[in-house]
Design an enzyme around this catalytic site. Structure first.
Site, PDB file in Angstrom:
ATOM      1  N   THR A  87      16.032  19.644  32.604  1.00 36.62           N
ATOM      2  CA  THR A  87      15.223  20.554  33.425  1.00 36.62           C
ATOM      3  C   THR A  87      14.211  19.807  34.280  1.00 36.62           C
ATOM      4  O   THR A  87      13.919  20.206  35.407  1.00 36.62           O
ATOM      5  CB  THR A  87      14.457  21.541  32.509  1.00 36.62           C
ATOM      6  N   ASP A 132      22.888  17.946  32.369  1.00 36.27           N
ATOM      7  CA  ASP A 132      22.176  18.833  31.455  1.00 36.27           C
ATOM      8  C   ASP A 132      22.430  18.230  30.072  1.00 36.27           C
ATOM      9  O   ASP A 132      23.553  17.834  29.753  1.00 36.27           O
ATOM     10  CB  ASP A 132      22.788  20.241  31.553  1.00 36.27           C
ATOM     11  N   SER A 133      21.397  18.157  29.236  1.00 36.42           N
ATOM     12  CA  SER A 133      21.572  17.423  27.982  1.00 36.42           C
ATOM     13  C   SER A 133      22.525  18.117  27.011  1.00 36.42           C
ATOM     14  O   SER A 133      22.939  17.522  26.024  1.00 36.42           O
ATOM     15  CB  SER A 133      20.229  17.141  27.312  1.00 36.42           C
ATOM     16  N   THR A 175      15.672  18.679  27.138  1.00 33.20           N
ATOM     17  CA  THR A 175      15.081  18.916  25.821  1.00 33.20           C
ATOM     18  C   THR A 175      16.100  19.412  24.797  1.00 33.20           C
ATOM     19  O   THR A 175      15.910  19.234  23.590  1.00 33.20           O
ATOM     20  CB  THR A 175      13.944  19.957  25.916  1.00 33.20           C
ATOM     21  N   ASP A 176      17.171  20.048  25.273  1.00 30.82           N
ATOM     22  CA  ASP A 176      18.085  20.717  24.327  1.00 30.82           C
ATOM     23  C   ASP A 176      18.629  19.778  23.254  1.00 30.82           C
ATOM     24  O   ASP A 176      18.704  20.151  22.086  1.00 30.82           O
ATOM     25  CB  ASP A 176      19.257  21.364  25.084  1.00 30.82           C
TER      26      ASP A 176
END
Ligand code: ASP
Length: 355
Positions: A28, A72-73, A104-105
């Site tokens: 993000t 995106d993680s 962060t995921d």
């Protein structure tokens, strides 16, 4: 995937107080809203640098590696972990510290994995990210990035102050393999489980010195092989034999992290115990992890965990699931004999459990 390294114009590039390599992987922090697709998509890191002009005020040598394409993680896999440790290995001698910008995921998984893969680390590797993209007015990215850089640059008597893989997020510095994402709406996304935070940032950054790992005596060593033949089995009341069988009979399976109740308790149904015993007899390692956020597995305290202890299930103590599954990948990747593998799975390798 292409890797490009650039230096940022800072206040003292020739006589820097510290040298930091910033590795941008995505998340993000570097996303923008795509009006056409109507969701957040990653954009190029060079735009992040434009958005944080404060980076230019640092008296650091600041280099940036931009993972292209950023991800995106949720899409992180072993491939990215291998790439990150490879980048750190190649640049280890040239930099005082590393800051990894990451979604962060899955940040807690990546930080845990790197904590095992980077043995005898003498320099900080700080993961950070954001809940609100950097371009937005109320972004948390700026503070997270700036404090993470300051922590990575901090030295005491010429040595890095925090020679560990950590997560810095919303004022807290957390040991990477103790971190857990606990919040997806507010800024306090991470919690340190069963361990004090390593530092708290306010007007000053207050370090919890006694909680920070000391500098390793031995040489820095990078492990570049993990074993992905692992699974997580989360128990719940009413779980069926078919579900458990389908996991324990995955072809080629080597290790299972089993999430149990409370202090490491599982149902005493004979069919369940038989299935677990059969898996262990087939050479599968089972690591017992509690579904409780705080507290620890204490096999043998209740009858409901004594069976597990007796059949050879390994107690995970106060480890998080994120640190446990990556520990399983790491230890199995070492290809050691059964006794040594069991011993390492139950021991404290990088501060991930309290003994
Ligand atoms: N989905 C994003 C990611 O993990 C969320 C974030 O960065 O906070 O890449």
């Amino acid at each position: 995937m292409t890797i490009e390294k650039v230096n940022i114009d800072t206040a003292a590039p020739d006589n820097p107080e510290a040298s930091i390599l910033l590795i941008y992987t995505g998340g993000t922090i570097g996303m923008a809203y795509d009006e056409n697709r109507e969701h957040l998509v990653p954009f190029n890191f060079s735009l992040i640098v434009e958005k944080v002009p404060e980076l230019g005020n640092f008296r650091y040598l600041l280099s940036v590696i931009n993972m292209d394409p950023p991800i995106d993680s949720s899409n992180v896999s072993l491939k990215e972990w291998y790439m990150l440790v490879q980048l750190i290995k190649e640049n280890y001698a040239a930099y005082d510290g590393f800051v990894i910008l990451h979604g962060t995921d899955t940040m807690a998984y990546s930080a845990s994995a790197l904590s095992y893969m980077l043995e005898n680390l003498q320099k900080p590797v700080i993961f950070t990210g954001a809940q609100v993209p950097i371009g937005r007015t109320r972004t948390d990215a700026r503070e997270n990035l700036i404090s993470a850089l300051q922590i990575a640059a901090k030295k005491i008597n010429g040595k890095s102050a925090v020679p560990e893989v950590c997560i810095y997020f919303h004022n807290l510095l957390i040991r990477g393999n103790r971190g857990k994402k606990v919040e997806s709406r507010y800024f306090n996304a991470f919690k340190s489980e069963n361990y004090p935070v390593l530092a708290k940032a306010g007007i000053k950054i207050d370090y919890t010195w006694h909680a920070i790992r000391p500098h390793a005596e031995a040489h820095f060593k990078v492990h570049e092989h993990l074993d992905d033949r692992v699974a997580i089995l989360k128990l719940f009341p009413g779980i069926t034999a078919a579900t458990i069988k389908s996991i324990l009979h995955i072809p080629d399976l080597r290790g299972v992290v089993m999430e149990t109740f409370g202090a490491g308790n599982a149902p005493t149904w004979p069919w369940l115990l038989n299935l677990l015993q059969d898996a262990i007899d087939r050479g599968i390692y089972i690591l017992n992890v509690s579904q409780c956020d705080e507290g620890r597995v204490d096999q043998g305290r209740y009858e409901t965990s004594k069976y597990l202890l007796n059949m050879g299930v390994i107690g995970g103590a106060d480890i998080t699931t994120e640190a446990a599954i990556t520990k399983m990948m790491f230890v199995l990747g070492l290809k050691l004999d059964k006794q040594k593998t069991k011993e390492l799975l139950g021991s404290n390798l990088r501060g991930e459990i309290s003994i």
